[in-house]
Every structure is written in structure tokens, then in C-alpha cells.
Design a protein around this motif. Sequence first.
Motif, PDB file in Angstrom:
ATOM      1  N   ILE A 155      48.821  41.042  47.436  1.00  0.00           N
ATOM      2  CA  ILE A 155      48.268  41.033  46.076  1.00  0.00           C
ATOM      3  C   ILE A 155      47.099  40.061  45.988  1.00  0.00           C
ATOM      4  CG2 ILE A 155      48.757  40.514  43.663  1.00  0.00           C
ATOM      5  CD1 ILE A 155      51.604  41.434  44.103  1.00  0.00           C
ATOM      6  N   LEU A 156      47.216  38.931  46.672  1.00  0.00           N
ATOM      7  CA  LEU A 156      46.147  37.937  46.671  1.00  0.00           C
ATOM      8  C   LEU A 156      44.850  38.532  47.219  1.00  0.00           C
ATOM      9  CD1 LEU A 156      45.147  35.045  46.269  1.00  0.00           C
ATOM     10  CD2 LEU A 156      46.054  34.500  48.543  1.00  0.00           C
ATOM     11  N   GLU A 157      44.967  39.385  48.224  1.00  0.00           N
ATOM     12  CA  GLU A 157      43.779  39.997  48.815  1.00  0.00           C
ATOM     13  C   GLU A 157      43.044  40.859  47.782  1.00  0.00           C
ATOM     14  OE1 GLU A 157      45.269  42.102  52.176  1.00  0.00           O
ATOM     15  OE2 GLU A 157      45.863  40.280  53.253  1.00  0.00           O
ATOM     16  N   VAL A 158      43.816  41.607  46.985  1.00  0.00           N
ATOM     17  CA  VAL A 158      43.205  42.425  45.933  1.00  0.00           C
ATOM     18  C   VAL A 158      42.562  41.526  44.883  1.00  0.00           C
ATOM     19  CG1 VAL A 158      43.643  44.092  44.099  1.00  0.00           C
ATOM     20  CG2 VAL A 158      44.837  44.311  46.280  1.00  0.00           C
ATOM     21  N   ALA A 159      43.286  40.479  44.487  1.00  0.00           N
ATOM     22  CA  ALA A 159      42.785  39.576  43.455  1.00  0.00           C
ATOM     23  C   ALA A 159      41.479  38.920  43.874  1.00  0.00           C
ATOM     24  CB  ALA A 159      43.837  38.511  43.143  1.00  0.00           C
ATOM     25  N   GLN A 160      41.357  38.589  45.146  1.00  0.00           N
ATOM     26  CA  GLN A 160      40.134  37.942  45.626  1.00  0.00           C
ATOM     27  C   GLN A 160      38.934  38.873  45.513  1.00  0.00           C
ATOM     28  OE1 GLN A 160      41.479  36.755  49.541  1.00  0.00           O
ATOM     29  NE2 GLN A 160      41.879  34.640  48.885  1.00  0.00           N
ATOM     30  N   VAL A 161      39.150  40.154  45.804  1.00  0.00           N
ATOM     31  CA  VAL A 161      38.049  41.112  45.678  1.00  0.00           C
ATOM     32  C   VAL A 161      37.609  41.216  44.221  1.00  0.00           C
ATOM     33  CG1 VAL A 161      37.380  43.539  45.907  1.00  0.00           C
ATOM     34  CG2 VAL A 161      38.745  42.434  47.705  1.00  0.00           C
ATOM     35  N   ILE A 162      38.580  41.305  43.312  1.00  0.00           N
ATOM     36  CA  ILE A 162      38.253  41.409  41.887  1.00  0.00           C
ATOM     37  C   ILE A 162      37.482  40.178  41.419  1.00  0.00           C
ATOM     38  CG2 ILE A 162      39.267  41.428  39.566  1.00  0.00           C
ATOM     39  CD1 ILE A 162      41.506  43.208  40.701  1.00  0.00           C
ATOM     40  N   ARG A 163      37.902  39.014  41.864  1.00  0.00           N
ATOM     41  CA  ARG A 163      37.221  37.776  41.455  1.00  0.00           C
ATOM     42  C   ARG A 163      35.816  37.695  42.038  1.00  0.00           C
ATOM     43  NH1 ARG A 163      42.607  35.226  42.574  1.00  0.00           N
ATOM     44  NH2 ARG A 163      43.623  34.983  40.543  1.00  0.00           N
ATOM     45  N   GLU A 164      35.610  38.241  43.240  1.00  0.00           N
ATOM     46  CA  GLU A 164      34.282  38.240  43.855  1.00  0.00           C
ATOM     47  C   GLU A 164      33.262  38.975  42.990  1.00  0.00           C
ATOM     48  OE1 GLU A 164      34.788  39.927  47.702  1.00  0.00           O
ATOM     49  OE2 GLU A 164      35.835  38.170  48.520  1.00  0.00           O
ATOM     50  N   PHE A 165      33.759  39.952  42.227  1.00  0.00           N
ATOM     51  CA  PHE A 165      32.869  40.726  41.353  1.00  0.00           C
ATOM     52  C   PHE A 165      32.856  40.186  39.918  1.00  0.00           C
ATOM     53  CE2 PHE A 165      33.299  43.578  44.892  1.00  0.00           C
ATOM     54  CZ  PHE A 165      32.118  44.288  44.921  1.00  0.00           C
ATOM     55  N   GLY A 166      33.482  39.037  39.699  1.00  0.00           N
ATOM     56  CA  GLY A 166      33.444  38.404  38.386  1.00  0.00           C
ATOM     57  C   GLY A 166      34.522  38.848  37.422  1.00  0.00           C
ATOM     58  N   GLY A 167      35.486  39.620  37.893  1.00  0.00           N
ATOM     59  CA  GLY A 167      36.555  40.074  37.009  1.00  0.00           C
ATOM     60  C   GLY A 167      37.592  38.989  36.772  1.00  0.00           C
ATOM     61  N   ARG A 168      38.189  38.977  35.583  1.00  0.00           N
ATOM     62  CA  ARG A 168      39.253  38.026  35.243  1.00  0.00           C
ATOM     63  C   ARG A 168      40.571  38.789  35.109  1.00  0.00           C
ATOM     64  NH1 ARG A 168      37.736  34.470  30.185  1.00  0.00           N
ATOM     65  NH2 ARG A 168      39.722  33.523  30.813  1.00  0.00           N
ATOM     66  N   ILE A 169      41.554  38.400  35.874  1.00  0.00           N
ATOM     67  CA  ILE A 169      42.851  39.083  35.863  1.00  0.00           C
ATOM     68  C   ILE A 169      43.722  38.519  34.748  1.00  0.00           C
ATOM     69  CG2 ILE A 169      44.978  39.459  37.161  1.00  0.00           C
ATOM     70  CD1 ILE A 169      43.289  39.421  39.710  1.00  0.00           C
ATOM     71  N   ILE A 170      44.299  39.408  33.935  1.00  0.00           N
ATOM     72  CA  ILE A 170      45.149  38.948  32.831  1.00  0.00           C
ATOM     73  C   ILE A 170      46.600  39.387  32.972  1.00  0.00           C
ATOM     74  CG2 ILE A 170      43.417  38.611  31.052  1.00  0.00           C
ATOM     75  CD1 ILE A 170      43.854  41.437  30.128  1.00  0.00           C
ATOM     76  N   SER A 171      46.892  40.338  33.842  1.00  0.00           N
ATOM     77  CA  SER A 171      48.294  40.691  34.078  1.00  0.00           C
ATOM     78  C   SER A 171      48.441  41.374  35.429  1.00  0.00           C
ATOM     79  CB  SER A 171      48.845  41.601  32.975  1.00  0.00           C
ATOM     80  OG  SER A 171      48.303  42.900  33.052  1.00  0.00           O
ATOM     81  N   ILE A 172      49.587  41.099  36.066  1.00  0.00           N
ATOM     82  CA  ILE A 172      49.938  41.737  37.336  1.00  0.00           C
ATOM     83  C   ILE A 172      51.401  42.158  37.251  1.00  0.00           C
ATOM     84  CG2 ILE A 172      50.183  41.485  39.833  1.00  0.00           C
ATOM     85  CD1 ILE A 172      48.067  39.320  39.767  1.00  0.00           C
ATOM     86  N   LEU A 173      51.676  43.435  37.415  1.00  0.00           N
ATOM     87  CA  LEU A 173      53.041  43.956  37.431  1.00  0.00           C
ATOM     88  C   LEU A 173      53.262  44.674  38.757  1.00  0.00           C
ATOM     89  CD1 LEU A 173      53.250  45.481  33.825  1.00  0.00           C
ATOM     90  CD2 LEU A 173      54.088  43.265  34.579  1.00  0.00           C
ATOM     91  N   THR A 174      54.488  44.602  39.267  1.00  0.00           N
ATOM     92  CA  THR A 174      54.796  45.290  40.519  1.00  0.00           C
ATOM     93  C   THR A 174      56.063  46.116  40.383  1.00  0.00           C
ATOM     94  OG1 THR A 174      56.193  43.551  41.469  1.00  0.00           O
ATOM     95  CG2 THR A 174      53.815  43.342  41.775  1.00  0.00           C
ATOM     96  N   SER A 175      56.178  47.123  41.222  1.00  0.00           N
ATOM     97  CA  SER A 175      57.348  47.991  41.219  1.00  0.00           C
ATOM     98  C   SER A 175      57.609  48.475  42.633  1.00  0.00           C
ATOM     99  CB  SER A 175      57.119  49.192  40.297  1.00  0.00           C
ATOM    100  OG  SER A 175      58.097  50.185  40.498  1.00  0.00           O
ATOM    101  N   TYR A 176      58.905  48.637  42.949  1.00  0.00           N
ATOM    102  CA  TYR A 176      59.275  49.151  44.265  1.00  0.00           C
ATOM    103  C   TYR A 176      59.523  50.660  44.238  1.00  0.00           C
ATOM    104  CZ  TYR A 176      59.354  44.614  46.473  1.00  0.00           C
ATOM    105  OH  TYR A 176      58.973  43.399  46.993  1.00  0.00           O
ATOM    106  N   ALA A 177      59.040  51.316  43.196  1.00  0.00           N
ATOM    107  CA  ALA A 177      59.099  52.775  43.150  1.00  0.00           C
ATOM    108  C   ALA A 177      57.957  53.326  44.011  1.00  0.00           C
ATOM    109  CB  ALA A 177      58.973  53.270  41.708  1.00  0.00           C
ATOM    110  N   ALA A 178      58.039  53.026  45.280  1.00  0.00           N
ATOM    111  CA  ALA A 178      56.987  53.371  46.235  1.00  0.00           C
ATOM    112  C   ALA A 178      57.641  53.663  47.579  1.00  0.00           C
ATOM    113  CB  ALA A 178      55.999  52.201  46.346  1.00  0.00           C
TER     114      ALA A 178
END
Length: 224
Positions: A155-178
Motif C-alpha cells: 500500500i505504501l508503494e501506491v501511496a508514494q506514487v500518488i504523493r509524487e503527483f501531489g495527491g493527498r490521501i484521505i482514506s484507505i480501506l482494504t478487503s480480502y475479497a480477492a
Amino acid sequence: MLVKNWMNTPVITIDVHDSMQDAINLLKNNRISMLPVMDNKRLVGIVTDRDLKKASPSDATTLDVHELLYLLSTIQIKDIMSTKPITVPPDFTIEETAEILMSNKISGVPVMDDDGSILGVITHTDLFKVIISLTSIGKRGIQFAFCLEDRGGSILEVAQVIREFGGRIISILTSYAAPEGYRNVYIRMYDIDRSKLEALRTALKEKFKLLYMVDHKNNTREIY
């Protein structure tokens, strides 16, 4: 997230000897859907808008308005309430409460302390409020859904990409329905320069398995 932080207070109750008309008025005037039923300060049942509809005369009745009002005033709550009410303590989590509502097919429950006093009421509507709060949809923004490897740091890897483009993360939810070894991750972000959005989407698709993107501001969505 605990029930005590989301329950409705103060509690509106009704006496076991009150009339059906009293219940109808309480539900309507307070815009609620259920009432704990009390007998000498002791919880003995629950009456809901569904119980009142089931007990109400049919639309095909030949009774006039005055006769209907009289009938509703003679039916006591004890005759239509659901007995042996299910309750939850204030330190139950929202998830535990949702599980109880779903498994018992009920719309809400009273919240009771160890002394048997009613502290509040929590309903499925309150659970919807929790979902809205958890997902921060009130800020609209953009939600990305991913199917990521179930390992530390994914998840951190995804968050770093989003931050590189200036995005601010306000919620993260996860599910094991995968698929086994993976989990679905839902990230909501906002505050990004719109001119960078397409580049961000492309970067995310190249590095991760992107399931969908929903842009609530522009009401657009892409499913992959």
C-alpha cells in the motif's frame, strides 16, 4: 469505531401500556424508525415502523377516520411489540453491531450498559453514516481501487506514487475479497492538479493492478 460514538441520544422510548397512536406520533414527530418499549424503567420490547404498518388496518377497510383513530388508540404497544429485544453494549465496535443487525435481520438495537440502563439506539442508518465517514466521500475527490499483493509495503508503494503527483490521501480501506495472496485496496485522494491526473492514472496502471477509478467531482468512472 465504537457504538457509543455513533449511537443516537437522548433515547426516545414508549411505555408498554401506551397506544399504537402514541407510537405513530412519536416516530413521526421525531423522524425515527424504532422505539424501545419500557415497563417500570425496564426494557421489555421494541416497536418499529414496520410493526405499526403490520398492525394497521388495511387500506381496504370500511372504517371512517374517527373509527380508525379510536381503533389505534385502543391497541396497546404490548400487543404489537417485538419481545426479547436484542441489545449491544456501548463498547461494541460498529462492525460487531452490523453483523448482529444483518444476522438477525433487524434495523436497529438499543445500547445498554451493565446496569440495564438504555444509553442510546443505533440503527442501520447510523451504520451508513459510518461508511460515509470512513470513506470520506464528503470530500468527493477521486477513488482508486487496486488488487495488490498481500505483503508489507504494497500500500505504501501506491501511496508514494500518488504523493509524487501531489495527491493527498484521505482514506484507505482494504478487503480480502480477492484472489489468494492478494487484497483489494480502496484509496480516496483529492487536491491534485487536474492537469496531472491522466499522468497519475497512467503511472498507477503501469505499476499496479488498477481495478477502477471514480472521479466524484466530474462524476466520471473508468472500470478496468
